[in-house]
Write a protein that holds these residues in place. Structure first.
Motif, PDB file in Angstrom:
ATOM      1  N   TYR A  44      10.184  15.411 -47.798  1.00 15.53           N
ATOM      2  CA  TYR A  44       9.485  14.442 -46.948  1.00 15.53           C
ATOM      3  C   TYR A  44      10.371  14.179 -45.736  1.00 15.53           C
ATOM      4  N   GLN A  46      10.729  12.502 -41.690  1.00 12.54           N
ATOM      5  CA  GLN A  46      10.231  11.636 -40.628  1.00 12.54           C
ATOM      6  C   GLN A  46      10.971  12.007 -39.347  1.00 12.54           C
ATOM      7  N   THR A  66       5.455  13.234 -39.168  1.00 10.65           N
ATOM      8  CA  THR A  66       5.902  13.304 -40.554  1.00 10.65           C
ATOM      9  C   THR A  66       5.532  14.677 -41.105  1.00 10.65           C
TER      10      THR A  66
END
Length: 87
Positions: A44, A46, A66
């Motif tokens: 994940y 950002q 993202t």
């Protein structure tokens, strides 16, 4: 491997700084707190918008990007159907 990339627009009721603070802490922790997240998501990321006055950064109109990496399409589908995720 499946990669989901999303271009984000903040709620304009929030300043850029408020959005970045919420996204980087509150929202990230919400994602991380899902009970089965490690079964679905392998990575994940950002990427906040770069603010460079007077310079083109290629991010005008967006507040962040993202990127979510899933094991496979079934993992993505399982996450989006999970009751904890949907809440």
């Amino acid at each position: 491997m499946i990669r989901l990339t999303a271009l984000l627009h903040r709620n304009h009721a929030l300043s850029s700084e408020e959005f970045q603070a919420h996204w980087g802490s509150t929202h990230a922790e919400l994602v991380r707190s899902l009970p089965r997240i490690d079964e679905w998501v392998t990575r994940y990321e950002q990427h906040p918008r770069l603010h460079a006055p007077g310079q083109w950064t290629g991010s005008q109109g967006f507040d962040g990007i993202t990127v979510q990496w899933f094991h496979d399409i079934e993992s993505f589908a399982a996450m989006t159907q999970d009751i904890d995720y949907r809440q």
